[in-house]
Scaffold this motif. Structure first.
Motif, PDB file in Angstrom:
ATOM      1  N   SER A  89      13.322  13.419   6.372  1.00  0.00           N
ATOM      2  CA  SER A  89      12.096  12.734   4.912  1.00  0.00           C
ATOM      3  C   SER A  89      12.168  10.751   5.244  1.00  0.00           C
ATOM      4  N   TRP A  90      11.250  10.478   5.778  1.00  0.00           N
ATOM      5  CA  TRP A  90      11.693   9.114   5.957  1.00  0.00           C
ATOM      6  C   TRP A  90      11.773   8.351   4.734  1.00  0.00           C
ATOM      7  N   GLU A  91      12.127   7.933   4.247  1.00  0.00           N
ATOM      8  CA  GLU A  91      12.313   6.879   2.765  1.00  0.00           C
ATOM      9  C   GLU A  91      11.972   5.509   2.807  1.00  0.00           C
ATOM     10  N   ILE A  92      12.592   4.982   3.103  1.00  0.00           N
ATOM     11  CA  ILE A  92      12.112   3.318   3.589  1.00  0.00           C
ATOM     12  C   ILE A  92      11.965   2.700   4.599  1.00  0.00           C
ATOM     13  N   SER A  93      11.319   2.306   5.312  1.00  0.00           N
ATOM     14  CA  SER A  93      11.168   0.891   6.273  1.00  0.00           C
ATOM     15  C   SER A  93      11.241  -0.510   5.963  1.00  0.00           C
ATOM     16  N   VAL A  94      11.885  -1.003   6.868  1.00  0.00           N
ATOM     17  CA  VAL A  94      13.136  -2.055   7.054  1.00  0.00           C
ATOM     18  C   VAL A  94      11.658  -3.234   7.505  1.00  0.00           C
ATOM     19  N   ILE A  98      10.569  -1.321   1.367  1.00  0.00           N
ATOM     20  CA  ILE A  98       9.372  -0.813   1.674  1.00  0.00           C
ATOM     21  C   ILE A  98       9.728   1.126   1.051  1.00  0.00           C
ATOM     22  N   CYS A  99       9.616   1.182   0.376  1.00  0.00           N
ATOM     23  CA  CYS A  99       9.606   2.994   0.141  1.00  0.00           C
ATOM     24  C   CYS A  99       8.529   3.417   0.959  1.00  0.00           C
ATOM     25  N   VAL A 100       8.149   4.173   1.997  1.00  0.00           N
ATOM     26  CA  VAL A 100       7.550   4.801   2.147  1.00  0.00           C
ATOM     27  C   VAL A 100       6.981   5.992   1.765  1.00  0.00           C
ATOM     28  N   ASN A 101       7.840   6.885   0.991  1.00  0.00           N
ATOM     29  CA  ASN A 101       7.500   8.187   0.283  1.00  0.00           C
ATOM     30  C   ASN A 101       7.174   7.794  -1.367  1.00  0.00           C
ATOM     31  N   HIS A 141       9.907  13.982   8.962  1.00  0.00           N
ATOM     32  CA  HIS A 141       8.320  14.138   7.405  1.00  0.00           C
ATOM     33  C   HIS A 141       8.171  13.026   6.989  1.00  0.00           C
ATOM     34  N   CYS A 142       7.114  12.464   7.077  1.00  0.00           N
ATOM     35  CA  CYS A 142       6.489  10.836   6.339  1.00  0.00           C
ATOM     36  C   CYS A 142       5.934  11.806   5.206  1.00  0.00           C
ATOM     37  N   ALA A 143       6.407  11.444   3.975  1.00  0.00           N
ATOM     38  CA  ALA A 143       5.455  11.644   2.710  1.00  0.00           C
ATOM     39  C   ALA A 143       4.457  11.074   2.437  1.00  0.00           C
ATOM     40  N   ASN A 144       3.049  10.345   2.896  1.00  0.00           N
ATOM     41  CA  ASN A 144       2.580   9.165   3.329  1.00  0.00           C
ATOM     42  C   ASN A 144       1.739   9.138   3.824  1.00  0.00           C
ATOM     43  N   THR A 145       0.354   9.788   3.029  1.00  0.00           N
ATOM     44  CA  THR A 145      -1.341  10.041   3.718  1.00  0.00           C
ATOM     45  C   THR A 145      -2.423   8.856   4.080  1.00  0.00           C
ATOM     46  N   GLY A 146      -1.025   7.615   2.996  1.00  0.00           N
ATOM     47  CA  GLY A 146      -2.298   6.588   3.803  1.00  0.00           C
ATOM     48  C   GLY A 146      -2.169   5.825   5.084  1.00  0.00           C
ATOM     49  N   ALA A 147      -2.519   4.187   5.035  1.00  0.00           N
ATOM     50  CA  ALA A 147      -2.751   3.694   6.789  1.00  0.00           C
ATOM     51  C   ALA A 147      -0.815   3.547   7.050  1.00  0.00           C
ATOM     52  N   MET A 148      -0.526   3.123   5.612  1.00  0.00           N
ATOM     53  CA  MET A 148       0.930   2.713   5.683  1.00  0.00           C
ATOM     54  C   MET A 148       0.581   1.153   6.917  1.00  0.00           C
ATOM     55  N   THR A 149      -0.346  -0.089   7.060  1.00  0.00           N
ATOM     56  CA  THR A 149      -0.167  -0.963   7.350  1.00  0.00           C
ATOM     57  C   THR A 149       0.667  -2.257   6.846  1.00  0.00           C
ATOM     58  N   GLY A 150       1.653  -2.431   8.208  1.00  0.00           N
ATOM     59  CA  GLY A 150       2.895  -3.495   7.947  1.00  0.00           C
ATOM     60  C   GLY A 150       3.614  -2.586   7.789  1.00  0.00           C
ATOM     61  N   CYS A 151       4.204  -1.483   7.406  1.00  0.00           N
ATOM     62  CA  CYS A 151       5.257  -0.205   6.827  1.00  0.00           C
ATOM     63  C   CYS A 151       5.802   0.624   8.080  1.00  0.00           C
ATOM     64  N   ALA A 152       4.790   0.929   9.255  1.00  0.00           N
ATOM     65  CA  ALA A 152       5.501   1.245  10.189  1.00  0.00           C
ATOM     66  C   ALA A 152       5.073   1.053  11.697  1.00  0.00           C
ATOM     67  N   ASP A 153       5.937  -0.206  11.705  1.00  0.00           N
ATOM     68  CA  ASP A 153       5.797  -0.765  13.613  1.00  0.00           C
ATOM     69  C   ASP A 153       6.739  -0.602  14.265  1.00  0.00           C
ATOM     70  N   THR A 154       6.688  -0.126  15.650  1.00  0.00           N
ATOM     71  CA  THR A 154       7.883   0.467  16.150  1.00  0.00           C
ATOM     72  C   THR A 154       9.380  -0.401  16.554  1.00  0.00           C
ATOM     73  N   GLY A 155      10.303  -0.012  16.164  1.00  0.00           N
ATOM     74  CA  GLY A 155      11.244  -0.914  16.117  1.00  0.00           C
ATOM     75  C   GLY A 155      11.753  -1.018  14.912  1.00  0.00           C
TER      76      GLY A 155
END
Length: 242
Positions: free
Chosen positions: A66-71, A78-81, A34-48
């Protein structure tokens, strides 16, 4: 706020349908979470990207993780939740870590208010409302970093937000009624150094925010320290008008 149980790591394959993400676990297994984020998440969700996720003990959940943090590639955390932002601000206020919001006796969350059927994220009150009026706080999570010019500028919103526009109108009505209203930007990206409204994304929101500030809505921005072990708001950063 500590993560209990501890977060676990994975590698992002893709985010899709707004609320779902596919990842690869260290053992090579692929999993949907699950991804608790309704935004575009630009720069926060790159493959890899390395991501960190939590696990719920609720057996009824279809996706217990639940996806919490992206590096990102620069090592920014980045906390994406976005649901975590309210918890962080509430915790910081209760621990008296936000000097701008000291001096209140009571804190309530998700309180109905306004002409447009809203719920304020945090309502601070004292025993003597005549001496010190209530303070209405709308919390927004900031994760959009402008990486083009290297300034560390963060922006909100990252997509057009009719809901956010409504909240600004409600906050303006609070000020006009003689009470205190605060727009609190919880900056959940360790690469962001200051914040502005994203006029290039949602010009209406940016204009409403300018109007809100002009009539007395306060804007407070705090940076978060983010790690797979814990998160907390640490220091105020500047809001820069467009």
């Amino acid at each position: 706020m500590k993560f209990t149980p501890p977060l676990q790591s994975a590698t992002l394959i893709k985010r899709y349908k707004r609320f779902l993400a596919d990842v690869t676990l260290p053992n090579g297994e692929e999993k949907t979470m699950h991804c608790a984020n309704t935004g575009a998440m630009t720069g926060c969700a790159d493959t890899g990207n390395t991501i960190w996720y939590s696990t719920s003990d609720n057996a009824k959940r279809k996706y217990p993780n639940s996806w919490e943090i992206s590096v990102n590639s620069k090592g920014d955390h980045i906390c994406v939740n976005t649901a975590r932002a309210n918890t962080l601000v509430t915790e910081a206020i209760n621990q008296q870590h936000i000097p701008e919001l000291l001096g209140y006796d009571n804190l309530r969350t998700e309180v109905k208010y306004g002409q447009e059927n809203s719920r304020i994220d945090i309502l601070l009150e004292t025993s003597d409302a005549l001496q010190r009026p209530p303070c209405y706080i709308e919390v927004k999570s900031v994760t959009l970093l402008d990486e083009k010019n290297g300034t560390g500028r963060g922006y909100f919103p990252d997509a057009i937000t009719l809901r956010g526009q409504k909240h600004l109108r409600e906050l303006m009505e609070v000020v006009e009624s003689g009470q205190r209203a605060v727009l609190f930007f919880a900056v959940l990206h360790t690469g962001i150094e200051n914040v502005s409204s994203a006029h290039h994304i949602d010009a209406d929101y940016s204009q409403l925010l300018k109007q809100a500030k002009d009539i007395g809505v306060e804007v407070i921005c705090y940076q978060a320290d983010i790690s797979p072990q814990q998160m907390k708001l640490t220091s105020a950063i500047e809001f820069i008008d467009n």
